[in-house]
Scaffold this motif. Structure first.
Motif, short mmCIF file in Angstrom:
data_model
loop_
_atom_site.label_atom_id
_atom_site.label_comp_id
_atom_site.label_asym_id
_atom_site.label_seq_id
_atom_site.Cartn_x
_atom_site.Cartn_y
_atom_site.Cartn_z
N VAL A 31 33.77 44.93 30.50
CA VAL A 31 34.30 44.88 31.87
C VAL A 31 33.31 45.61 32.79
O VAL A 31 33.17 46.82 32.70
CB VAL A 31 35.69 45.54 31.96
N THR A 37 35.07 45.61 38.84
CA THR A 37 35.88 44.41 38.63
C THR A 37 37.28 44.63 39.21
O THR A 37 37.91 45.66 38.94
CB THR A 37 35.99 44.09 37.13
N VAL A 84 42.94 42.46 35.07
CA VAL A 84 41.47 42.43 35.15
C VAL A 84 40.97 41.12 34.57
O VAL A 84 41.31 40.76 33.44
CB VAL A 84 40.86 43.63 34.40
N VAL A 112 37.63 38.82 33.55
CA VAL A 112 36.19 38.71 33.33
C VAL A 112 35.92 37.39 32.61
O VAL A 112 36.81 36.85 31.92
CB VAL A 112 35.64 39.88 32.49
#
Length: 392
Positions: free
Chosen positions: A199, A203, A230, A232
Motif C-alpha cells: 500500500v 493511498t 483502501v 490498490v
C-alpha cells in the motif's frame, strides 16, 4: 575463512577486511554524527531526518541488496555490523535502519516481481524513501493467526479494511509504502488464507495516526494505521496469494538476527559508557573502577555482550551459508535482548543518579532496552521456537 559468509571459521570469529572496514566506517559515523544529536532528538521526540539522509548517502539502506537495484552488493551480516555500531550510541537510529531494511525493503526484494522491485526498491535502497511492514494488530501480536485485517479483490483492485499497531517507519515524511498482511480468503484446510499487499503512502483510506508516546526509541517513528476501503491495483499483491504467513515467518527469522545485533550494540554501549565513567568518577579517594564491586559488574557486562555477539555471528553465518538457522536466530535474539536489559540495568547502577538522567546515554539505553525483549518476537516466543526445534 568461509568465503560464503566472510566470517572466520576459527574460534575468534574474525571479520573479513571488507566487513571490518565497514564496521569502522559506521563506528566513526555513529560517534561523530549520530551521538552528538541523539539526546536532543530523544528528548524532543523528533525523527532524525538529517542523520537518515546521511545514512542513505553512505549506502547503509542498500547494504544487503544487489547492485542491480541500487544496493551495495553486500550481505545481511554487513547490515548486522552496521546495526551494532549504531546501537552503541543510539537505538532509535539503529531501529530505523533495521526496520527499513529487514521489514521494509527485504520483503519486496525476497518476494516481489521484477516490476515491483524496479518500481519500489531504488528509493528504498537509497534511503530516499522508507518502507514499513504492517503485521501487528491491536488483537494480533505473537499469534499472527488472529489477524483481522482483510483484503478482497473487487474490479481488479484489492480493497483492504482493518487496523495495524506499532508499525515502525509508517508515518515519516519519507515513508513510501507499507506492506500489509491481510486475510484474503480461506484455505482448503479451513484456515485463514493470509497474503501481503503493498500500500503506497497517501493511498485514500490509509489513515496514519500521530506518533505513539513511547518509553524508549523516542526518536524513531512508530504509529497505528487504519485502513478503511483502501484500494490498490491487483498487481500490488506481494508474492503468491496465500503465502503471506510463510513470507513473514522468513522475514521475522532474518529480522531476529538483526535485532540481536542491535541488542548487542546497546549492551556494548553500556560497557563503553560504564568504563569511561568508572575511570573518571572518584569515590573514597580513587576512581570507582578501582573498587572491585564496580570492576566486577563491568566485567560481567562485557562477558554478556561478548557472548551475545558470538550468538548472532553464528546465526548470521548459518543464514548466509544457506543452512537452517531458525533455532540459532531465536537463541541470538533471546540471549542478546537479555544481555541488553541486564547491561542497561547494571550501567545505570554504575552511574548512580546520573544514570537516571536522559542527558547520559545509559539513561536512554535503560529505556530502550526493554522493547528488545518484546519486538519481533517476545522472549517467550523465542523459548517456544527453541523448544519446538528441539522436538519438545
Amino acid at each position: 575463512m568461509d568465503a560464503t559468509t566472510g566470517l572466520s571459521t576459527g574460534l575468534s570469529y574474525g571479520l573479513s577486511e571488507e566487513h571490518e572496514a565497514l564496521r569502522k566506517t559506521v563506528e566513526e559515523f555513529a560517534r561523530e554524527v549520530v551521538a552528538p544529536v541523539a539526546a536532543e532528538h530523544y528528548v524532543q521526540g523528533t525523527f532524525p531526518y538529517d542523520v537518515v539522509r546521511q545514512m542513505g548517502r553512505m549506502g547503509l539502506f542498500g547494504l544487503p541488496f544487489p547492485e542491480e537495484h541500487g544496493g551495495m552488493g553486500g550481505d545481511y551480516f554487513a547490515l548486522c555490523l552496521a546495526l551494532e555500531e549504531l546501537a552503541r550510541v543510539d537505538s532509535s537510529v539503529a531501529i530505523t535502519l533495521e526496520a527499513a531494511v529487514s521489514l521494509g525493503a527485504m520483503p519486496i526484494h525476497r518476494f516481489g516481481t521484477p516490476e515491483q522491485r524496479e518500481r519500489w526498491l531504488p528509493r528504498l535502497l537509497a534511503g530516499d524513501g522508507l518502507g514499513a511492514f504492517g503485521l501487528t494488530e491491536p488483537g494480533a501480536g505473537s499469534d499472527a493467526s488472529m489477524l483481522r485485517t482483510t483484503a478482497r479483490l473487487e474490479g481488479g483492485e484489492w480493497v483492504i479494511d482493518g487496523a495495524k499497531s506499532f508499525i515502525t517507519n509508517s508515518g515519516t515524511d519519507i515513508t513510501d509504502l507499507v506492506t500489509v498482511a491481510a486475510v484474503t480468503g480461506t484455505g482448503p484446510d479451513g484456515r485463514k488464507e493470509i497474503s501481503t499487499v503493498v500500500v503506497p503512502s497517501g493511498t485514500p483510506g490509509l489513515a496514519v495516526a500521530p506518533p505513539y508516546s513511547k518509553v524508549g526509541w523516542c526518536a524513531s517513528d512508530t504509529r497505528e494505521l487504519g485502513l478503511a476501503g483502501v484500494r490498490v491495483p491487483e498487481d500490488h499483491l506481494l508474492g503468491e496469494r496465500g503465502r503471506g504467513y510463510a513470507q513473514f515467518l522468513r522475514i521475522l527469522d532474518e529480522g531476529r538476527v538483526a535485532i540481536a545485533a542491535l541488542a548487542v550494540g546497546l549492551a556494548q554501549g553500556c560497557v563503553d559508557e560504564s568504563v569511561r565513567y568508572a575511570k573518571e568518577r572518584e569515590a573514597f579517594g580513587r576512581p570507582i573502577g578501582g573498587h572491585q564491586a564496580v570492576a566486577f559488574a563491568i566485567a560481567d557486562m562485557e562477558a554478556r555482550a561478548h557472548t551475545a555477539r558470538l550468538a548472532y555471528y553464528d546465526a548470521a553465518a548459518r543464514m548466509l551459508a544457506g543452512r537452517p538457522f531458525k533455532r540459532q536466530a531465536a537463541i541470538a535474539k533471546l540471549v542478546a535482548s537479555d544481555a541488553a536489559m541486564d547491561n542497561a540495568r547494571a550501567a545505570t547502577q554504575v552511574h548512580g543518579g546520573y544514570g537516571f538522567m536522559n542527558d547520559y546515554a545509559v539513561g536512554r539505553f535503560y529505556r530502550d532496552a526493554k522493547i528488545l525483549e518484546v519486538g519481533e518476537g517476545t522472549s517467550e516466543v523465542q523459548r517456544m521456537l527453541i523448544a519446538r526445534d528441539l522436538g519438545l
